[in-house]
Design a protein around this motif. Structure first.
Motif, PDB file in Angstrom:
ATOM      1  N   LYS A  35      11.316  53.595 -73.767  1.00 22.68           N
ATOM      2  CA  LYS A  35      11.529  55.041 -73.780  1.00 22.68           C
ATOM      3  C   LYS A  35      10.721  55.689 -74.899  1.00 22.68           C
ATOM      4  O   LYS A  35      10.141  56.771 -74.722  1.00 22.68           O
ATOM      5  CB  LYS A  35      13.017  55.352 -73.956  1.00 22.68           C
ATOM      6  CG  LYS A  35      13.336  56.838 -74.035  1.00 22.68           C
ATOM      7  CD  LYS A  35      14.825  57.081 -74.226  1.00 22.68           C
ATOM      8  CE  LYS A  35      15.135  58.569 -74.355  1.00 22.68           C
ATOM      9  NZ  LYS A  35      16.590  58.819 -74.541  1.00 22.68           N
ATOM     10  N   VAL A  36      10.672  55.024 -76.050  1.00 17.39           N
ATOM     11  CA  VAL A  36       9.904  55.551 -77.186  1.00 17.39           C
ATOM     12  C   VAL A  36       8.418  55.546 -76.863  1.00 17.39           C
ATOM     13  O   VAL A  36       7.712  56.543 -77.069  1.00 17.39           O
ATOM     14  CB  VAL A  36      10.182  54.717 -78.452  1.00 17.39           C
ATOM     15  CG1 VAL A  36       9.408  55.292 -79.638  1.00 17.39           C
ATOM     16  CG2 VAL A  36      11.676  54.665 -78.755  1.00 17.39           C
TER      17      VAL A  36
ATOM     18  N   ASN B 177       7.070  55.565 -73.950  1.00 20.50           N
ATOM     19  CA  ASN B 177       6.819  56.539 -72.880  1.00 20.50           C
ATOM     20  C   ASN B 177       6.676  57.947 -73.445  1.00 20.50           C
ATOM     21  O   ASN B 177       5.821  58.726 -73.002  1.00 20.50           O
ATOM     22  CB  ASN B 177       7.958  56.490 -71.871  1.00 20.50           C
ATOM     23  CG  ASN B 177       7.673  57.331 -70.636  1.00 20.50           C
ATOM     24  OD1 ASN B 177       6.938  56.937 -69.739  1.00 20.50           O
ATOM     25  ND2 ASN B 177       8.246  58.525 -70.578  1.00 20.50           N
ATOM     26  N   ALA B 178       7.491  58.282 -74.438  1.00 24.87           N
ATOM     27  CA  ALA B 178       7.401  59.608 -75.052  1.00 24.87           C
ATOM     28  C   ALA B 178       6.043  59.809 -75.711  1.00 24.87           C
ATOM     29  O   ALA B 178       5.467  60.905 -75.646  1.00 24.87           O
ATOM     30  CB  ALA B 178       8.521  59.784 -76.074  1.00 24.87           C
TER      31      ALA B 178
ATOM     32  N   THR C 250       3.080  60.015 -72.952  1.00 24.52           N
ATOM     33  CA  THR C 250       3.125  61.168 -72.048  1.00 24.52           C
ATOM     34  C   THR C 250       3.247  62.465 -72.836  1.00 24.52           C
ATOM     35  O   THR C 250       3.613  63.493 -72.293  1.00 24.52           O
ATOM     36  CB  THR C 250       4.305  61.056 -71.058  1.00 24.52           C
ATOM     37  OG1 THR C 250       5.552  60.987 -71.799  1.00 24.52           O
ATOM     38  CG2 THR C 250       4.180  59.835 -70.178  1.00 24.52           C
ATOM     39  N   TRP C 251       2.924  62.410 -74.122  1.00 27.83           N
ATOM     40  CA  TRP C 251       3.126  63.561 -75.005  1.00 27.83           C
ATOM     41  C   TRP C 251       2.215  64.724 -74.622  1.00 27.83           C
ATOM     42  O   TRP C 251       2.668  65.759 -74.119  1.00 27.83           O
ATOM     43  CB  TRP C 251       2.889  63.124 -76.448  1.00 27.83           C
ATOM     44  CG  TRP C 251       2.982  64.217 -77.464  1.00 27.83           C
ATOM     45  CD1 TRP C 251       3.615  65.416 -77.323  1.00 27.83           C
ATOM     46  CD2 TRP C 251       2.423  64.187 -78.779  1.00 27.83           C
ATOM     47  NE1 TRP C 251       3.496  66.151 -78.477  1.00 27.83           N
ATOM     48  CE2 TRP C 251       2.775  65.429 -79.382  1.00 27.83           C
ATOM     49  CE3 TRP C 251       1.684  63.271 -79.501  1.00 27.83           C
ATOM     50  CZ2 TRP C 251       2.388  65.742 -80.691  1.00 27.83           C
ATOM     51  CZ3 TRP C 251       1.316  63.595 -80.805  1.00 27.83           C
ATOM     52  CH2 TRP C 251       1.663  64.811 -81.382  1.00 27.83           C
TER      53      TRP C 251
ATOM     54  N   THR D 292       7.908  49.557 -81.042  1.00 26.42           N
ATOM     55  CA  THR D 292       7.662  50.983 -80.809  1.00 26.42           C
ATOM     56  C   THR D 292       6.391  51.515 -81.459  1.00 26.42           C
ATOM     57  O   THR D 292       5.979  52.633 -81.137  1.00 26.42           O
ATOM     58  CB  THR D 292       8.847  51.823 -81.318  1.00 26.42           C
ATOM     59  OG1 THR D 292       8.999  51.624 -82.731  1.00 26.42           O
ATOM     60  CG2 THR D 292      10.138  51.434 -80.606  1.00 26.42           C
TER      61      THR D 292
ATOM     62  N   GLU E 186       8.496  61.883 -85.173  1.00 21.35           N
ATOM     63  CA  GLU E 186       8.752  61.609 -83.747  1.00 21.35           C
ATOM     64  C   GLU E 186      10.021  62.286 -83.240  1.00 21.35           C
ATOM     65  O   GLU E 186      10.008  62.865 -82.149  1.00 21.35           O
ATOM     66  CB  GLU E 186       8.777  60.095 -83.496  1.00 21.35           C
ATOM     67  CG  GLU E 186       7.387  59.481 -83.453  1.00 21.35           C
ATOM     68  CD  GLU E 186       7.373  58.089 -82.839  1.00 21.35           C
ATOM     69  OE1 GLU E 186       6.684  57.891 -81.825  1.00 21.35           O
ATOM     70  OE2 GLU E 186       8.051  57.202 -83.392  1.00 21.35           O
TER      71      GLU E 186
ATOM     72  N   LEU F 144       8.849  64.568 -80.412  1.00 25.61           N
ATOM     73  CA  LEU F 144       9.011  63.863 -79.138  1.00 25.61           C
ATOM     74  C   LEU F 144      10.461  63.657 -78.751  1.00 25.61           C
ATOM     75  O   LEU F 144      10.748  63.140 -77.668  1.00 25.61           O
ATOM     76  CB  LEU F 144       8.314  62.490 -79.218  1.00 25.61           C
ATOM     77  CG  LEU F 144       6.841  62.494 -79.626  1.00 25.61           C
ATOM     78  CD1 LEU F 144       6.311  61.064 -79.665  1.00 25.61           C
ATOM     79  CD2 LEU F 144       6.019  63.345 -78.674  1.00 25.61           C
ATOM     80  N   HIS F 145      11.387  64.013 -79.641  1.00 23.61           N
ATOM     81  CA  HIS F 145      12.825  63.899 -79.375  1.00 23.61           C
ATOM     82  C   HIS F 145      13.272  62.454 -79.171  1.00 23.61           C
ATOM     83  O   HIS F 145      14.210  62.182 -78.419  1.00 23.61           O
ATOM     84  CB  HIS F 145      13.213  64.760 -78.166  1.00 23.61           C
ATOM     85  CG  HIS F 145      12.702  66.166 -78.256  1.00 23.61           C
ATOM     86  ND1 HIS F 145      13.141  67.066 -79.201  1.00 23.61           N
ATOM     87  CD2 HIS F 145      11.737  66.820 -77.536  1.00 23.61           C
ATOM     88  CE1 HIS F 145      12.491  68.218 -79.060  1.00 23.61           C
ATOM     89  NE2 HIS F 145      11.637  68.095 -78.070  1.00 23.61           N
ATOM     90  N   VAL F 146      12.609  61.541 -79.834  1.00 19.85           N
ATOM     91  CA  VAL F 146      13.020  60.141 -79.871  1.00 19.85           C
ATOM     92  C   VAL F 146      12.819  59.634 -81.297  1.00 19.85           C
ATOM     93  O   VAL F 146      11.978  60.152 -82.034  1.00 19.85           O
ATOM     94  CB  VAL F 146      12.209  59.247 -78.893  1.00 19.85           C
ATOM     95  CG1 VAL F 146      12.462  59.630 -77.452  1.00 19.85           C
ATOM     96  CG2 VAL F 146      10.716  59.290 -79.225  1.00 19.85           C
TER      97      VAL F 146
END
Length: 351
Positions: free
Chosen positions: A120-121, A123-124, A127-128, A257, A314, A318-320
């Motif tokens: 998930k991290v 991916n953020a 795809t930023w 990550t 982050e 990126l909200h993670v």
């Protein structure tokens, strides 16, 4: 647009369903997946070293581990990845793109929740500002069969970063070892359901059990909000924390990550290839300008960047959080720098 819709469908969550997989069925489960034509990576043990490797039969798998040395990151974000090849003469330059359709379907078996959540991290990050087709294709072709943690050690701190030893985040199927060494299987996504349907006959209705009674109990060691509130560019003991650092980059290379990379051309003026390779802000040359100026010349500045990036930048952008609490960086550090101790110090002590 079609590709975007396809990715959404491939990663679509569904109403979870629970099943029971008995221990005597586990070898058949794994070997059926291997024979299905997909690459299967699982934890293996050799000379006390535990690593995820490509396996061919169940006997190679070692599940009684706390943590592997390296993460599963390389399956979706390889250490060295070819982006394209080129051939040139005086008149033309021919670019040969990588055929992403040749990336194989892959199953990761036995990954702990911290590893599964790391996708998930990544991916953020990928795809930023644009969609990285290399990463997304690998991720979409990867199914994660996770394994809840039965034990932990002093380096583990997933509960302090909003995860837990039985978290389903990132797993398409999560297995938890329950009574009699049988497994509760939580089927979380459509990719997980596709695997389940391949071996449906091996599963039984799930018993009514409290999953938390069968996973390790890991206390929360610091509060994320306290940590973020106390992080500052100046005023903290960045120098003291980084004095032992050798700038070797080991922490980033074992981290699930960390996502920094460099791009290099390998070849000559007539033919070659462009690749991206893992890089890290821990290395002195990471921010070195062509002029010779380096805005992060000293190691304390690079250590500050690492912590601020994961726990301030982050989350804000990126909200993670850029950390899943796996503890690999501390285990692997040749001079015993312990990130958990530093985070506890910054946040104000154990909670």
């Amino acid at each position: 647009m079609i590709q975007t819709i396809k990715k959404i469908l491939l990663n679509k969550a569904m109403t979870p369903q629970n099943k029971l997989l008995k221990k005597e069925c586990l070898p058949t489960f794994v070997e059926t997946l291997v024979k299905g034509g997909k690459l299967l990576y699982a934890p293996t043990k050799e000379n006390e070293r535990i690593e995820f490797k490509l396996i061919e039969n169940f006997s190679e798998i070692y599940l009684d581990y706390i943590q592997t040395t390296k993460s599963i990151k390389s399956i979706v974000f390889p250490p060295i990845e070819k982006l394209f090849e080129y051939v040139a003469d005086k008149e033309h330059v021919e670019i040969k793109d990588v055929n992403l359709n040749t990336i194989p379907e892959t199953i990761v078996f036995g990954a702990h929740p911290c590893d599964a959540a790391s996708f998930k991290v990544l991916n953020a990050v990928f795809t930023w500002d644009c969609n990285d087709e290399f990463f997304l294709t690998r991720k979409d072709k990867t199914t994660v069969i996770g394994l809840s943690c039965k034990n932990h050690d002093d380096y583990c701190f997933c509960t302090s970063v909003d995860l837990n030893p039985g978290s389903t985040e990132g797993s398409d199927i999560l297995l938890t070892r329950i009574e009699n060494d049988n497994y509760l299987a939580e089927i979380m996504t459509e990719k997980g359901e596709a695997v389940y349907k391949l071996v449906k006959n091996l599963f039984e209705p799930a018993p009514q059990v409290d999953k938390n009674a069968f996973v390790t109990q890991l206390p929360k060691l610091f509060d994320l909000n306290d940590l973020r509130g106390k992080l500052s560019f100046e005023g903290l003991s960045w120098m003291q924390q980084s004095l032992r650092c050798l700038s070797c980059g080991t922490c980033a290379y074992v981290c699930p990550t960390c996502s920094c990379f460099d791009i290099q051309d390998i070849g000559n003026q007539t033919k070659g290839k462009r690749v991206r390779i893992w890089d890290t802000c821990a290395l002195p040359q990471f921010t070195l300008h062509t002029s010779g100026h380096n805005p992060r010349h000293f190691q304390n500045e690079r250590w500050r960047q690492r912590i601020m990036h994961k726990f301030s930048y982050e989350p804000e952008r990126l909200h993670v959080y850029g950390c899943v609490g796996c503890g690999r960086c501390s285990r692997a550090c040749p001079v015993n720098i312990n990130i958990l101790e530093n985070l506890i110090e910054i946040s104000g002590g154990n909670k």
